[in-house]
Design a protein around this motif. Structure first.
Motif, PDB file in Angstrom:
ATOM      1  N   LEU A  27       0.832  -1.210   0.000  1.00 48.81           N
ATOM      2  CA  LEU A  27       0.000   0.000   0.000  1.00 48.81           C
ATOM      3  C   LEU A  27       0.862   1.254   0.000  1.00 48.81           C
ATOM      4  N   LEU A  49       0.707   4.044  -3.059  1.00 47.62           N
ATOM      5  CA  LEU A  49       0.291   5.429  -2.800  1.00 47.62           C
ATOM      6  C   LEU A  49       1.390   6.439  -3.121  1.00 47.62           C
ATOM      7  N   TRP A  89      -5.306   2.099  -8.646  1.00 45.37           N
ATOM      8  CA  TRP A  89      -6.361   2.240  -7.631  1.00 45.37           C
ATOM      9  C   TRP A  89      -7.119   0.917  -7.410  1.00 45.37           C
ATOM     10  N   VAL A 138      -4.867  -0.724  -5.029  1.00 43.38           N
ATOM     11  CA  VAL A 138      -5.035  -0.125  -3.699  1.00 43.38           C
ATOM     12  C   VAL A 138      -6.273  -0.700  -3.009  1.00 43.38           C
TER      13      VAL A 138
END
Length: 655
Positions: free
Chosen positions: A5, A9, A28, A31
């Motif tokens: 993660l 990011l 995304w 994620v």
């Protein structure tokens, strides 16, 4: 998940020109999947080990979360999106570089060369330094506490129950494993073993988690002896599973064993050897996440701790979960001591030489019942009890309508007592006259009552003569001359009343045992009374009086019958010792459940010839026990001889 993660990011795709939207969508999506994996991991950690006390829906949620986190939380899954985004987002001008980086990452994920090189180097180091004494067979997959170890076996490895294996536990300690069984799970062969802590569990050259064949100096049989705390040959047959109770043990079979109903097994608990007797077994599945393994779960009733003088004594606790279960290979587990003259052997535990004792004084004083279908051995046991009672100095009366007792007990020189032919015929005629009314009712009744006084006096003289005789010990009451049912019952009541009357006047001057063969013909249950209700009630009432008060005067009962449903429950309920051979009728089994308990009821229909369940004050065992009576060839021939024609049978003496 947290590492992936953070990588996702911090990836800045602002300078990407080719496929920017697709890479953003991949970023995304990754994620979102990583967050789901992270949350699932937290839920699994929080709730997976809470046990059965938590709500069902919460247990289902925790199991689902564990599956999600274990499937999507692997390194090759969580780190693939950041790697692909980095390769195709930041090397867009270098197609050849993208190809080599993608190939390198694919090799790292699929082939795992670093792990392979480490494994090869470790193995090479062991070979070069000669630090491996035993061949490695696999690695520990998981440990089911306490004591059960699951081993992921190598493709060429053997998991033989004839060997012992050594393992290096996660805490870096060593243990020896006794193989139980193996199964296929998730494409791997999993071997299950029982952990045996031992000072001789050497594991030179084994890394943590490795399992190898134990050195040849370690003997598997010695390990089992040490684990079972015995000095005789035993075999590990299984381990305790869930839902066991103090009085009822459940254990899973390990491998192939020749256990049968009635066989003896034992566990060690609190430094005590606690015995159990196999009553039942059923097939089931052992859950192992996937690919459940078919197995057999055995149910065994607790017999308790063995005392050579007192027999089996209750033990107030149960073995722990996964505790090993053993059986004796030699059939000799303990010794039996006969301390009192009144004690005798009923037989032995099936497939064992461990004898089960009974006390003839307890059998007689507190009454006993022998139940079983025809041909199962109940009459043979009755003969043994009668012989032992006679040896103990008791006066035995046998009420026999079968004609077997005289020839089978002739070595005891039984005294046959019966109504004379003339009295029997006259009694038969008078009863018939009263029933048909030929003499005018009241007059016929008075004549019958007067005649009955004469018959009673004759019966009392016979009974008194036998009881006061110093040599004779067995009397057989035969009523062959009495053909009428009412006359038979009335004559039986005369004899029983005379015996009990003498005992009341001479309280405990003699030990007396009354044996009723085919007891249901003499003392039937009330529902089975026929037209002769008055006479039947008189006999049942007299027997009930003996059952309730006989101990005060030294009079005991031995009932022999084929079915409990046919025998008066008033009398049968006073029998404090019950020997039950094979029975199949549900009425009898329902009644006997109150005597033996529900565990033994299922085994009664499966009992073999000369096998019985014994329990009560007269048996030296505080719990019901299945007993095998040794088959006696002499008894078999004696019984067979009764089937011969009278002319040929009279030429030989039947023992």
């Amino acid at each position: 998940s947290i590492a992936s993660l953070l990588l996702l990011l911090t990836l800045d795709l602002g300078g990407v020109k080719i496929g920017k939207d697709e890479l953003q969508a991949l970023k995304w999506s990754a994620v979102g999947l990583t967050i789901v994996t992270l949350v699932s991991s937290i839920l699994a950690i929080l709730f997976l080990q809470r046990g059965e006390s938590q709500p069902k829906w919460l247990r289902a949620l925790s199991r689902f979360a564990f599956r999600i986190s274990s499937e999507f939380g692997r390194a090759e899954v969580v780190f693939t999106p950041p790697a692909l985004i980095s390769i195709f987002g930041f090397y867009q001008g270098d197609t050849l570089g993208q190809m080599w980086l993608t190939l390198a990452f694919a090799i790292l994920v699929t082939i795992k060369p670093i792990e392979k090189l480490i494994s090869i180097g470790t193995e090479l180091y062991r070979l070069l330094t000669d630090r491996v004494e035993s061949r490695r067979v696999g690695t520990i997959d998981r440990i089911d506490s306490p004591s059960i170890v699951r081993v992921s076996l190598q493709s060429d490895a053997s998991w033989s129950t004839g060997n012992a294996y050594v393992a290096r536990l996660p805490d870096a300690t060593n243990t020896l494993l006794l193989p139980l069984f193996e199964q296929v799970h998730d494409g791997k062969v999993i071997g299950t073993g029982y952990m045996t802590p031992s000072d001789s569990a050497q594991s030179r050259g084994l890394a943590v988690g490795d399992v190898a064949l134990a050195p040849s100096t370690i003997d598997r049989n010695d390990l089992i002896k040490k684990l079972s705390k015995t000095n005789f040959a035993v075999e590990l047959v299984g381990f305790v599973v869930e839902n066991s109770e103090i009085g009822s043990l459940r254990f899973e079979i390990s491998g192939q064993h020749s256990l049968r109903e009635g066989h003896l097994v034992f566990c060690n608990e609190e430094d005590q050897r606690v015995y159990f007797q196999v009553l039942n077994a059923k097939t089931t599945e052992e859950s192992f996440d996937e690919n459940p393994r078919g197995t057999i779960i055995v149910t065994a009733a607790q017999l308790g701790i063995w005392d050579e003088k007192l027999g089996f004594q209750k033990f107030g606790w149960l073995p722990t979960m996964n505790a090993p279960v053993f059986t004796s290979l030699s059939g000799v587990s303990e010794s039996t001591a006969f301390g009192e003259d009144s004690e005798f052997s009923l037989g032995h535990i099936p497939e064992s030489q461990l004898e089960v004792k009974a006390d003839i004084n307890e059998l007689r004083e507190f009454h006993a019942a022998v139940l079983g279908a025809t041909g199962t051995g109940k009459t043979e046991l009755a003969f043994d009890i009668i012989r032992k009672a006679a040896d103990s100095g008791a006066k035995v009366f046998c009420v026999d309508f079968t004609g077997e007792y005289v020839p089978r007990l002739n070595d005891l020189k039984p005294h046959v007592i019966s109504l004379s032919a003339d009295l029997a015929q006259e009694l038969d005629s008078m009863i018939f006259a009263v029933e048909s009314g030929d003499f005018g009712g009241q007059k016929a009744q008075q004549l019958l009552m007067s005649f009955e006084d004469t018959v009673r006096q004759d019966v009392e003289n016979q009974v008194r003569s036998f009881l006061e005789d110093s040599e004779q010990c067995v009397a057989i009451i035969t009523l062959d001359e009495v053909t009428n049912t009412r006359a038979t019952l009335r004559a039986t009541e005369y004899y029983l009343s005379s015996i009990f009357g003498w005992a009341r006047l001479n309280r405990k001057a003699k030990k007396i045992l009354i044996a009723l063969e085919e007891a249901h013909t003499v003392i039937p249950e009330q529902n089975f009374y026929s037209y002769d209700k008055v006479d039947t009630t008189a006999v049942v009432g007299r027997i009930a009086q003996i059952a309730l008060q006989g101990r005060k005067y030294g009079v005991g009962l031995l009932l022999v019958s084929q079915r409990t449903a046919l025998v008066s429950k008033t009398v049968l309920s006073q029998c404090n010792t019950v020997f039950c051979f094979s029975l199949v009728d549900q009425t009898s089994l329902t009644y006997l459940e109150n005597v033996f308990g529900k565990e033994h009821i299922q085994s009664i229909p499966n009992l073999g010839t000369f096998q019985m369940v014994a329990y009560g004050k007269g048996v030296l065992s505080q719990r019901p026990v299945i007993v095998q009576i040794p088959e006696d060839e002499k008894k078999r021939k004696a019984s067979k001889a009764l089937d011969k024609p009278a002319a040929s049978a009279s030429d030989e003496q039947v023992p």
